[in-house]
Design an enzyme around this catalytic site. Structure first.
Site, PDB file in Angstrom:
ATOM      1  N   CYS A   1      32.384  19.333   0.451  1.00  0.00           N
ATOM      2  CA  CYS A   1      33.509  19.409  -0.485  1.00  0.00           C
ATOM      3  C   CYS A   1      34.746  18.708   0.084  1.00  0.00           C
ATOM      4  O   CYS A   1      34.995  18.724   1.294  1.00  0.00           O
ATOM      5  CB  CYS A   1      33.887  20.849  -0.749  1.00  0.00           C
ATOM      6  SG  CYS A   1      32.620  21.855  -1.518  1.00  0.00           S
TER       7      CYS A   1
ATOM      8  N   CYS B   1      35.499  26.216  -4.036  1.00  0.00           N
ATOM      9  CA  CYS B   1      34.330  27.094  -4.006  1.00  0.00           C
ATOM     10  C   CYS B   1      34.517  28.159  -2.920  1.00  0.00           C
ATOM     11  O   CYS B   1      35.455  28.112  -2.114  1.00  0.00           O
ATOM     12  CB  CYS B   1      33.070  26.275  -3.764  1.00  0.00           C
ATOM     13  SG  CYS B   1      32.853  25.719  -2.055  1.00  0.00           S
TER      14      CYS B   1
ATOM     15  N   GLU C   1      37.754  19.703  -0.054  1.00  0.00           N
ATOM     16  CA  GLU C   1      38.692  20.630   0.582  1.00  0.00           C
ATOM     17  C   GLU C   1      38.344  20.853   2.049  1.00  0.00           C
ATOM     18  O   GLU C   1      39.216  20.899   2.920  1.00  0.00           O
ATOM     19  CB  GLU C   1      38.689  21.986  -0.134  1.00  0.00           C
ATOM     20  CG  GLU C   1      38.973  21.910  -1.608  1.00  0.00           C
ATOM     21  CD  GLU C   1      37.676  21.881  -2.420  1.00  0.00           C
ATOM     22  OE1 GLU C   1      36.899  20.898  -2.289  1.00  0.00           O
ATOM     23  OE2 GLU C   1      37.444  22.819  -3.188  1.00  0.00           O
TER      24      GLU C   1
ATOM     25  N   GLU D   1      29.052  12.953  -0.799  1.00  0.00           N
ATOM     26  CA  GLU D   1      27.677  13.356  -1.118  1.00  0.00           C
ATOM     27  C   GLU D   1      26.676  12.587  -0.257  1.00  0.00           C
ATOM     28  O   GLU D   1      27.040  11.664   0.478  1.00  0.00           O
ATOM     29  CB  GLU D   1      27.397  13.115  -2.606  1.00  0.00           C
ATOM     30  CG  GLU D   1      28.215  14.021  -3.506  1.00  0.00           C
ATOM     31  CD  GLU D   1      27.922  13.860  -4.980  1.00  0.00           C
ATOM     32  OE1 GLU D   1      28.291  14.762  -5.756  1.00  0.00           O
ATOM     33  OE2 GLU D   1      27.334  12.827  -5.373  1.00  0.00           O
TER      34      GLU D   1
ATOM     35  N   CYS E   1      34.765  26.903   0.712  1.00  0.00           N
ATOM     36  CA  CYS E   1      36.063  26.303   1.048  1.00  0.00           C
ATOM     37  C   CYS E   1      37.152  27.361   1.163  1.00  0.00           C
ATOM     38  O   CYS E   1      38.035  27.256   2.025  1.00  0.00           O
ATOM     39  CB  CYS E   1      36.431  25.246   0.011  1.00  0.00           C
ATOM     40  SG  CYS E   1      35.398  23.775   0.133  1.00  0.00           S
TER      41      CYS E   1
HETATM   42 ZN   LIG Z   1      33.980  23.787  -1.683  1.00  0.00          ZN
END
Ligand SMILES: [Zn+2]
Length: 136
Positions: A58, A93, A60, A49, A96
């Site tokens: 993310c 998500c 992934e 973050e 990803c």
């Molecule tokens: Zn993601």
């Protein structure tokens, strides 16, 4: 669990370890991922973050991009460990999934686990068949 691939448990272990390194001071939603490639490599990724919230990446995609950067071939398994989302196992998500589709194709296995070790798995074909993808 009757795994789609024998490497899934080790991928989840790597993702669980990566989750411990998550940089999530704003959401507190720690996520860890790992990619297993056709060269046999297991490559971790973790949520990163930023105070400028839109810059978060993310776990992934960190793993998928790292696989490319390391020249470790085609991703075949994408593992994700996170707490549940609205009581459901957390799957990658849409962004990803799109990146996984580009690099791994429809046969890529997505395997997820919550922090209690409850797992689920799916081929990317089940999750992302209608996303834009390059010709095969
Ligand atoms: Zn993601």
């Amino acid at each position: 669990m009757d795994w789609l691939d024998d490497r899934c448990p080790d991928a989840l272990t790597a993702a669980r370890e990566a989750r411990e390194r998550a940089y999530a001071p704003y959401s507190g939603f720690r996520m860890g991922a790992a990619v297993v490639t056709n060269t046999g490599a297991t490559i971790p990724g973790t949520l990163v973050e930023n105070v400028s919230l839109g810059l978060a990446m993310c776990a992934e995609r960190v793993a998928l991009f790292s696989a490319v950067a390391r020249g470790e071939g085609q991703p075949q398994i994408l593992a994700l460990v996170a707490k549940r989302t609205n009581k459901q196992l957390t799957f990658p998500c849409g962004a990803c999934l799109q990146v996984a589709l580009e690099l791994g194709g429809l046969d890529l296995i997505v395997v997820v686990s919550d922090t209690d070790g409850d797992c689920a798995q799916a081929r990317l074909a089940e999750l992302a068949a209608r996303l834009p993808h390059k010709p095969r």
